[in-house]
Design a protein around this motif. Structure first.
Motif, short mmCIF file in Angstrom:
data_model
loop_
_atom_site.label_atom_id
_atom_site.label_comp_id
_atom_site.label_asym_id
_atom_site.label_seq_id
_atom_site.Cartn_x
_atom_site.Cartn_y
_atom_site.Cartn_z
N ALA A 61 3.58 39.92 11.47
CA ALA A 61 4.40 40.91 11.91
C ALA A 61 5.79 40.54 11.93
CB ALA A 61 3.83 41.20 13.25
N PHE A 62 6.31 39.46 12.30
CA PHE A 62 7.55 38.86 12.40
C PHE A 62 8.34 38.08 11.33
CE2 PHE A 62 6.15 40.03 16.55
CZ PHE A 62 6.98 40.89 17.20
N GLY A 63 7.22 37.49 10.51
CA GLY A 63 7.63 36.46 9.47
C GLY A 63 7.64 35.03 9.80
N PRO A 64 7.16 34.15 9.06
CA PRO A 64 7.20 33.01 9.31
C PRO A 64 8.44 32.26 9.94
CG PRO A 64 6.81 32.96 7.08
CD PRO A 64 7.10 34.46 7.62
N ASP A 65 9.83 32.53 9.41
CA ASP A 65 10.97 31.92 9.91
C ASP A 65 11.27 32.29 11.37
OD1 ASP A 65 11.53 31.03 7.41
OD2 ASP A 65 12.73 32.67 6.74
N LYS A 66 10.75 33.64 11.79
CA LYS A 66 11.16 34.02 13.23
C LYS A 66 10.11 33.37 13.94
CE LYS A 66 12.85 37.46 16.01
NZ LYS A 66 14.09 37.64 16.48
N TYR A 67 8.90 33.34 13.61
CA TYR A 67 8.05 32.54 14.33
C TYR A 67 8.32 31.32 14.48
CZ TYR A 67 3.44 30.60 15.28
OH TYR A 67 2.17 29.92 15.85
N ASN A 68 8.78 30.62 13.61
CA ASN A 68 8.95 29.05 13.67
C ASN A 68 10.26 28.82 14.79
OD1 ASN A 68 6.56 28.06 12.29
ND2 ASN A 68 8.25 28.24 10.51
N GLU A 69 11.15 29.84 14.64
CA GLU A 69 12.28 29.76 15.62
C GLU A 69 11.82 30.06 17.01
OE1 GLU A 69 15.56 33.12 16.45
OE2 GLU A 69 15.55 32.62 14.32
N LYS A 70 10.83 30.88 17.34
CA LYS A 70 10.73 31.20 18.61
C LYS A 70 9.21 30.39 19.16
CE LYS A 70 12.80 34.81 19.35
NZ LYS A 70 13.66 35.41 20.30
N ILE A 71 8.49 30.02 18.31
CA ILE A 71 7.07 29.48 18.77
C ILE A 71 6.75 27.91 18.48
CG2 ILE A 71 4.62 29.82 18.90
CD1 ILE A 71 4.90 32.62 18.61
N SER A 72 6.34 27.24 19.61
CA SER A 72 5.84 26.06 19.28
C SER A 72 4.62 25.52 20.05
CB SER A 72 7.01 24.70 19.61
OG SER A 72 7.35 24.85 21.02
N LEU A 73 3.76 24.75 19.62
CA LEU A 73 2.58 24.47 20.22
C LEU A 73 2.29 23.13 20.58
CD1 LEU A 73 2.00 27.03 18.17
CD2 LEU A 73 -0.49 26.47 18.21
N ILE A 74 1.78 23.12 21.80
CA ILE A 74 1.51 21.37 22.35
C ILE A 74 0.15 21.24 22.70
CG2 ILE A 74 4.00 20.94 22.77
CD1 ILE A 74 3.37 21.41 25.65
N ASN A 75 -0.26 19.95 22.84
CA ASN A 75 -1.58 19.58 23.43
C ASN A 75 -2.82 20.20 22.66
OD1 ASN A 75 -0.18 17.92 25.26
ND2 ASN A 75 0.16 19.82 26.55
N LEU A 76 -2.70 20.48 21.46
CA LEU A 76 -3.77 20.72 20.55
C LEU A 76 -4.52 19.55 20.17
CD1 LEU A 76 -2.28 23.22 18.07
CD2 LEU A 76 -3.94 23.61 19.61
N SER A 77 -5.99 19.69 20.47
CA SER A 77 -6.98 18.60 20.19
C SER A 77 -6.84 18.49 18.66
CB SER A 77 -8.26 19.13 20.50
OG SER A 77 -8.67 20.00 19.76
N PRO A 78 -7.30 17.44 17.98
CA PRO A 78 -7.24 17.28 16.67
C PRO A 78 -7.87 18.30 15.80
CG PRO A 78 -7.86 15.07 17.39
CD PRO A 78 -7.82 16.05 18.85
N LEU A 79 -9.22 18.99 16.37
CA LEU A 79 -9.65 20.15 16.01
C LEU A 79 -8.85 21.28 16.04
CD1 LEU A 79 -12.27 21.81 14.78
CD2 LEU A 79 -13.08 22.05 17.03
N GLY A 80 -8.32 21.45 17.20
CA GLY A 80 -7.46 22.52 17.14
C GLY A 80 -6.11 22.70 16.45
N GLN A 81 -5.42 21.52 16.14
CA GLN A 81 -4.52 21.12 15.19
C GLN A 81 -4.96 21.65 13.88
OE1 GLN A 81 -1.18 20.63 16.19
NE2 GLN A 81 -0.67 20.78 13.96
#
Length: 114
Positions: A61-81
């Motif tokens: 919906a917003f494009g990868p650039d906007k996504y990467n600018e706005k969102i980060s993920l933490i504490n994902l398990s190896p499977l989740g990552q």
């Protein structure tokens, strides 16, 4: 920056239904122009389907650039990552403009002006 603690409203990242719950939270932050961290502490079950319908949808919906600018993920398990990375790569690849289609559209526009 807003931190979204995912396990406060879902207990697994396994279904489309759960993905839509997270997606709504993400969209709320996007509409407020907030940067956000998605904290997956305590979540152990993941599917690509979940990420396709949550974060993958946002990329589309917003494009990868906007996504990467706005969102980060933490504490994902190896499977989740690994599951997330697979979904992320697919969403980014699908978002890339198709140069062949773009060329044809430009030709049509040019020809209609003549």
């Amino acid at each position: 920056m807003k931190t979204i603690i995912v396990n406060e409203f879902i207990k697994n990242a396994f279904s489309q239904e759960k993905a839509l719950i997270l997606r709504k939270k993400i969209e709320e932050c996007f509409s407020n122009d907030d940067k956000m961290v998605l904290d997956f502490s305590g979540i152990t079950k993941f599917t690509t389907l979940f990420f396709n319908f949550s974060t993958g949808y946002i990329i589309s919906a917003f494009g990868p650039d906007k996504y990467n600018e706005k969102i980060s993920l933490i504490n994902l398990s190896p499977l989740g990552q690994s599951t997330y990375e697979s979904s992320y790569k697919n969403a980014v690849e699908k978002y890339k403009p198709n140069k062949e289609i773009e060329k044809k559209i430009l030709e049509v526009i040019k020809n209609s002006e003549e």
